[in-house]
Design a protein around this motif. Structure first.
Motif, PDB file in Angstrom:
ATOM      1  N   ILE A 148     -19.899  10.800  26.230  1.00  0.00           N
ATOM      2  CA  ILE A 148     -20.462   9.813  27.164  1.00  0.00           C
ATOM      3  C   ILE A 148     -20.416   8.419  26.550  1.00  0.00           C
ATOM      4  O   ILE A 148     -20.093   7.435  27.221  1.00  0.00           O
ATOM      5  CB  ILE A 148     -21.915  10.183  27.545  1.00  0.00           C
ATOM      6  N   SER A 149     -20.716   8.328  25.257  1.00  0.00           N
ATOM      7  CA  SER A 149     -20.697   7.027  24.579  1.00  0.00           C
ATOM      8  C   SER A 149     -19.310   6.412  24.604  1.00  0.00           C
ATOM      9  O   SER A 149     -19.150   5.199  24.810  1.00  0.00           O
ATOM     10  CB  SER A 149     -21.166   7.184  23.125  1.00  0.00           C
ATOM     11  N   THR A 150     -18.281   7.246  24.413  1.00  0.00           N
ATOM     12  CA  THR A 150     -16.900   6.758  24.456  1.00  0.00           C
ATOM     13  C   THR A 150     -16.571   6.192  25.828  1.00  0.00           C
ATOM     14  O   THR A 150     -15.942   5.135  25.952  1.00  0.00           O
ATOM     15  CB  THR A 150     -15.923   7.897  24.119  1.00  0.00           C
ATOM     16  N   MET A 151     -16.993   6.899  26.878  1.00  0.00           N
ATOM     17  CA  MET A 151     -16.725   6.449  28.237  1.00  0.00           C
ATOM     18  C   MET A 151     -17.445   5.131  28.532  1.00  0.00           C
ATOM     19  O   MET A 151     -16.870   4.219  29.131  1.00  0.00           O
ATOM     20  CB  MET A 151     -17.169   7.527  29.239  1.00  0.00           C
ATOM     21  N   ILE A 152     -18.705   5.018  28.104  1.00  0.00           N
ATOM     22  CA  ILE A 152     -19.456   3.776  28.343  1.00  0.00           C
ATOM     23  C   ILE A 152     -18.766   2.601  27.665  1.00  0.00           C
ATOM     24  O   ILE A 152     -18.615   1.522  28.257  1.00  0.00           O
ATOM     25  CB  ILE A 152     -20.909   3.923  27.838  1.00  0.00           C
ATOM     26  N   PHE A 153     -18.329   2.799  26.413  1.00  0.00           N
ATOM     27  CA  PHE A 153     -17.655   1.709  25.706  1.00  0.00           C
ATOM     28  C   PHE A 153     -16.359   1.319  26.396  1.00  0.00           C
ATOM     29  O   PHE A 153     -16.070   0.125  26.568  1.00  0.00           O
ATOM     30  CB  PHE A 153     -17.369   2.108  24.259  1.00  0.00           C
ATOM     31  N   ASN A 154     -15.554   2.302  26.813  1.00  0.00           N
ATOM     32  CA  ASN A 154     -14.263   1.996  27.436  1.00  0.00           C
ATOM     33  C   ASN A 154     -14.420   1.322  28.789  1.00  0.00           C
ATOM     34  O   ASN A 154     -13.682   0.377  29.107  1.00  0.00           O
ATOM     35  CB  ASN A 154     -13.432   3.276  27.567  1.00  0.00           C
ATOM     36  N   SER A 209     -21.145   1.819  19.377  1.00  0.00           N
ATOM     37  CA  SER A 209     -20.259   1.003  20.230  1.00  0.00           C
ATOM     38  C   SER A 209     -20.803   0.900  21.648  1.00  0.00           C
ATOM     39  O   SER A 209     -20.806  -0.185  22.248  1.00  0.00           O
ATOM     40  CB  SER A 209     -18.854   1.621  20.265  1.00  0.00           C
ATOM     41  N   ALA A 210     -21.252   2.043  22.185  1.00  0.00           N
ATOM     42  CA  ALA A 210     -21.774   2.058  23.554  1.00  0.00           C
ATOM     43  C   ALA A 210     -23.023   1.193  23.680  1.00  0.00           C
ATOM     44  O   ALA A 210     -23.172   0.426  24.646  1.00  0.00           O
ATOM     45  CB  ALA A 210     -22.079   3.495  23.980  1.00  0.00           C
ATOM     46  N   VAL A 211     -23.927   1.299  22.713  1.00  0.00           N
ATOM     47  CA  VAL A 211     -25.156   0.501  22.741  1.00  0.00           C
ATOM     48  C   VAL A 211     -24.820  -0.991  22.687  1.00  0.00           C
ATOM     49  O   VAL A 211     -25.388  -1.798  23.438  1.00  0.00           O
ATOM     50  CB  VAL A 211     -26.082   0.891  21.567  1.00  0.00           C
ATOM     51  N   CYS A 212     -23.886  -1.355  21.826  1.00  0.00           N
ATOM     52  CA  CYS A 212     -23.490  -2.771  21.696  1.00  0.00           C
ATOM     53  C   CYS A 212     -22.910  -3.310  23.000  1.00  0.00           C
ATOM     54  O   CYS A 212     -23.242  -4.438  23.417  1.00  0.00           O
ATOM     55  CB  CYS A 212     -22.468  -2.926  20.566  1.00  0.00           C
ATOM     56  N   ILE A 213     -22.052  -2.534  23.652  1.00  0.00           N
ATOM     57  CA  ILE A 213     -21.419  -3.012  24.883  1.00  0.00           C
ATOM     58  C   ILE A 213     -22.446  -3.137  26.003  1.00  0.00           C
ATOM     59  O   ILE A 213     -22.397  -4.065  26.830  1.00  0.00           O
ATOM     60  CB  ILE A 213     -20.242  -2.093  25.296  1.00  0.00           C
ATOM     61  N   ILE A 214     -23.420  -2.202  26.036  1.00  0.00           N
ATOM     62  CA  ILE A 214     -24.482  -2.280  27.046  1.00  0.00           C
ATOM     63  C   ILE A 214     -25.354  -3.509  26.812  1.00  0.00           C
ATOM     64  O   ILE A 214     -25.713  -4.225  27.753  1.00  0.00           O
ATOM     65  CB  ILE A 214     -25.347  -1.000  27.027  1.00  0.00           C
ATOM     66  N   VAL A 215     -25.701  -3.783  25.569  1.00  0.00           N
ATOM     67  CA  VAL A 215     -26.510  -4.963  25.236  1.00  0.00           C
ATOM     68  C   VAL A 215     -25.801  -6.242  25.673  1.00  0.00           C
ATOM     69  O   VAL A 215     -26.420  -7.157  26.231  1.00  0.00           O
ATOM     70  CB  VAL A 215     -26.818  -5.003  23.716  1.00  0.00           C
ATOM     71  N   ILE A 216     -24.484  -6.304  25.429  1.00  0.00           N
ATOM     72  CA  ILE A 216     -23.710  -7.484  25.851  1.00  0.00           C
ATOM     73  C   ILE A 216     -23.790  -7.672  27.355  1.00  0.00           C
ATOM     74  O   ILE A 216     -24.044  -8.787  27.855  1.00  0.00           O
ATOM     75  CB  ILE A 216     -22.241  -7.351  25.394  1.00  0.00           C
ATOM     76  N   LEU A 217     -23.590  -6.587  28.110  1.00  0.00           N
ATOM     77  CA  LEU A 217     -23.616  -6.680  29.576  1.00  0.00           C
ATOM     78  C   LEU A 217     -25.016  -7.021  30.077  1.00  0.00           C
ATOM     79  O   LEU A 217     -25.165  -7.736  31.069  1.00  0.00           O
ATOM     80  CB  LEU A 217     -23.134  -5.363  30.190  1.00  0.00           C
ATOM     81  N   LEU A 218     -26.046  -6.511  29.412  1.00  0.00           N
ATOM     82  CA  LEU A 218     -27.416  -6.835  29.812  1.00  0.00           C
ATOM     83  C   LEU A 218     -27.722  -8.315  29.621  1.00  0.00           C
ATOM     84  O   LEU A 218     -28.509  -8.912  30.368  1.00  0.00           O
ATOM     85  CB  LEU A 218     -28.410  -5.994  28.997  1.00  0.00           C
ATOM     86  N   LYS A 219     -27.100  -8.930  28.608  1.00  0.00           N
ATOM     87  CA  LYS A 219     -27.357 -10.336  28.286  1.00  0.00           C
ATOM     88  C   LYS A 219     -26.445 -11.310  29.022  1.00  0.00           C
ATOM     89  O   LYS A 219     -26.639 -12.534  28.917  1.00  0.00           O
ATOM     90  CB  LYS A 219     -27.232 -10.552  26.775  1.00  0.00           C
ATOM     91  N   GLU A 220     -25.432 -10.795  29.730  1.00  0.00           N
ATOM     92  CA  GLU A 220     -24.543 -11.685  30.475  1.00  0.00           C
ATOM     93  C   GLU A 220     -25.323 -12.446  31.553  1.00  0.00           C
ATOM     94  O   GLU A 220     -26.184 -11.874  32.235  1.00  0.00           O
ATOM     95  CB  GLU A 220     -23.407 -10.896  31.130  1.00  0.00           C
ATOM     96  N   LYS A 221     -25.001 -13.718  31.724  1.00  0.00           N
ATOM     97  CA  LYS A 221     -25.731 -14.570  32.668  1.00  0.00           C
ATOM     98  C   LYS A 221     -25.012 -14.705  34.006  1.00  0.00           C
ATOM     99  O   LYS A 221     -25.559 -15.245  34.963  1.00  0.00           O
ATOM    100  CB  LYS A 221     -25.951 -15.967  32.064  1.00  0.00           C
ATOM    101  N   ASP A 222     -23.770 -14.232  34.077  1.00  0.00           N
ATOM    102  CA  ASP A 222     -22.999 -14.383  35.315  1.00  0.00           C
ATOM    103  C   ASP A 222     -22.979 -13.066  36.085  1.00  0.00           C
ATOM    104  O   ASP A 222     -23.850 -12.215  35.917  1.00  0.00           O
ATOM    105  CB  ASP A 222     -21.580 -14.871  34.986  1.00  0.00           C
ATOM    106  N   GLU A 223     -21.951 -12.893  36.913  1.00  0.00           N
ATOM    107  CA  GLU A 223     -21.865 -11.697  37.749  1.00  0.00           C
ATOM    108  C   GLU A 223     -21.589 -10.424  36.940  1.00  0.00           C
ATOM    109  O   GLU A 223     -21.648  -9.316  37.476  1.00  0.00           O
ATOM    110  CB  GLU A 223     -20.757 -11.870  38.803  1.00  0.00           C
ATOM    111  N   PHE A 224     -21.264 -10.574  35.661  1.00  0.00           N
ATOM    112  CA  PHE A 224     -21.026  -9.420  34.803  1.00  0.00           C
ATOM    113  C   PHE A 224     -22.329  -8.874  34.206  1.00  0.00           C
ATOM    114  O   PHE A 224     -22.298  -7.977  33.370  1.00  0.00           O
ATOM    115  CB  PHE A 224     -20.043  -9.780  33.680  1.00  0.00           C
TER     116      PHE A 224
END
Length: 459
Positions: A148-154, A209-224
């Motif tokens: 699942i973590s691999t899929m979230i990161f990809n 990797s999955a946690v890092c990518i989720i944190v990035i998306l949570l902190k995005e200020k735009d439509e992402f």
């Protein structure tokens, strides 16, 4: 369009510098993955024994075969997100982010069930050697329990690529890869966990990797921005992702199966040729990775410009990508041949194996640009929103031609040589490339005429 430091405006400005900025981190990411995967094999081979090495090494093709379909869905995510970004459809883009993350979790759950409960049966069907079977099954069960973590990161990386952000996934991969290597050494050497240690290390690094990518998306200020409070599937977006992603994934599966058949033909020539071919194939991967970074760039650049309705720029992007990939294929491919003895000596000390490896490199790498431009055209078509057509062309032109070649030409006693098998690659690449060019021109002209008709009717 948002001009943040992590975003590339692919719909205006000079194309080549932006394509370089996008593609080079992708290339580095792929190279890092190759190196870290090699580290897994090296650690288990040196400190756990030959059976453990065989157990880990022999599962790569099976892992690729099982996950290819779902990796295709991440391609669909990239195309759909880039299209909405180019079209400035902010609400649909936001829905794409939420839908993609849910889809990644669902994909991971399905893969976990397959991996945990079916891998041993699949290994038996593949006639895995009896001493290796229990270790390979254990490795795969642990590996897929954390898929699942691999899929979230990809899927998360695919979303970031849609706006041109390829640097942050590279940083994450580098960080998690270092941790993977350290844990490999600790689990295998210190704790003596054998193949279980390697797979556990992989799960931990992939989870990071999955946690890092989720944190990035949570902190995005735009439509992402990933909004966990309003996480839900938009079924219109989901259907678009499936429409692009399923054919891409199915194409990957059939490619894997055709390569298994080709490998069985190579196996009939004995261990020296098989070893030489395997060593050469590893070298080829690095050349392919360099070309594929720009091929993937084509996918995202074309998708954004398709969303923006900028058809002239689509043609320019495709042409620049083709020229860049061709240059890489010519330079890198022939450099590999020139230094083949030195490069292959890193894999083996046997001169016979090295010479057989050179045979494959001469046949494949001298014309490797054909593979690069074939993939570039396929991604250009997919970026324009057509995924079934490049799948059909690729399966017919690449897989079909190769299998037909083996069934006819290679079966003739006059042409029953290893060189004839290797020549099936450039021949199939060239035929498929020509077919893709024809399809691209038809789709491009049809879309351009459709846009002109829409504009004239709106006046």
């Amino acid at each position: 369009m948002n001009n943040s430091k992590n975003q590339i405006d692919m719909t205006s400005g000079s194309i080549f510098p932006k394509l370089m900025k996008f593609s080079i981190p992708l290339i580095l990411s792929s190279l890092l993955q190759l190196l870290f995967n090699a580290a897994d094999v090296i650690v288990v081979g040196r400190f756990a024994g030959d059976n453990s090495l065989a157990a880990v090494g022999s599962t790569t093709s099976l892992i690729n075969l099982i996950i290819n379909l779902f990796m295709g869905l991440s391609i669909g995510t990239n195309v759909v997100a880039a299209h909405y970004l180019g079209a400035q459809k902010k609400e649909e883009l936001h829905d794409t982010v939420q839908t993609a993350i849910i889809l990644s979790v669902i994909s991971g759950l399905i893969l976990t069930l397959i991996g945990v409960f079916a891998t041993k049966q699949i290994l038996v069907l593949m006639k895995a050697p009896e001493p290796v079977l229990p270790l390979a099954a254990l490795y795969l069960r642990i590996y897929f329990s954390g898929i699942i973590s691999t899929m979230i990161f990809n899927f998360g990386s695919a979303l970031l690529r849609a706006k041109g952000d390829t640097k942050r996934p590279l940083y994450i991969l580098f960080f998690s890869g270092i941790i993977n290597v350290i844990l490999n050494l600790f689990f295998v050497i210190v704790l003596k966990l054998d193949v279980a240690g390697v797979s556990i290390a992989t799960i931990i690094s992939q989870t990071i990797s999955a946690v890092c990518i989720i944190v990035i998306l949570l902190k995005e200020k735009d439509e992402f921005h990933l909004d966990l409070k309003h996480l839900k599937i938009n079924y219109t977006v989901l259907l678009r992702i499936l429409k692009i992603g399923l054919p891409a994934g199915f194409q990957g599966i059939v490619f894997s199966l055709s390569n298994v058949i080709i490998q069985s033909s190579i196996n009939s020539y004995g261990e020296i040729i098989v070893a030489g071919s395997a060593a050469a194939a590893n070298v080829e991967t690095f050349v392919y990775t360099a070309m594929n970074g720009f091929s993937q760039g084509t996918l995202t650049f074309v998708s954004q410009n398709r969303g923006a309705g900028n058809f002239t720029r689509i043609k320019k992007v495709t042409l620049i990508s083709l020229l860049t990939v061709s240059a890489i294929g010519i330079v890198f491919g022939n450099a590999v041949i020139l230094f083949s003895r030195h490069v292959l000596s890193a894999f083996t000390k046997s001169q016979a194996v090295i010479e057989q490896g050179r045979v494959r490199l001469i046949y494949v790498c001298s014309l490797y640009l054909l593979c690069g431009i074939m993939d570039t055209m396929s991604n250009a078509i997919r970026g324009m929103g057509h995924s079934v057509l490049p799948m059909i062309v690729s399966l017919t032109g690449a897989c079909g031609v190769r299998l037909l070649w083996l069934a006819t030409v290679w079966r003739n006693t006059r042409f029953h040589t290893i060189g004839v098998i290797y020549s099936s690659y450039p021949i199939s690449w060239f035929i498929t490339f020509i077919a893709h060019v024809i399809c691209f021109l038809v789709i491009y002209n049809t879309m351009k005429k459709g846009k002109k008709l829409t504009e004239s009717s709106g006046r």
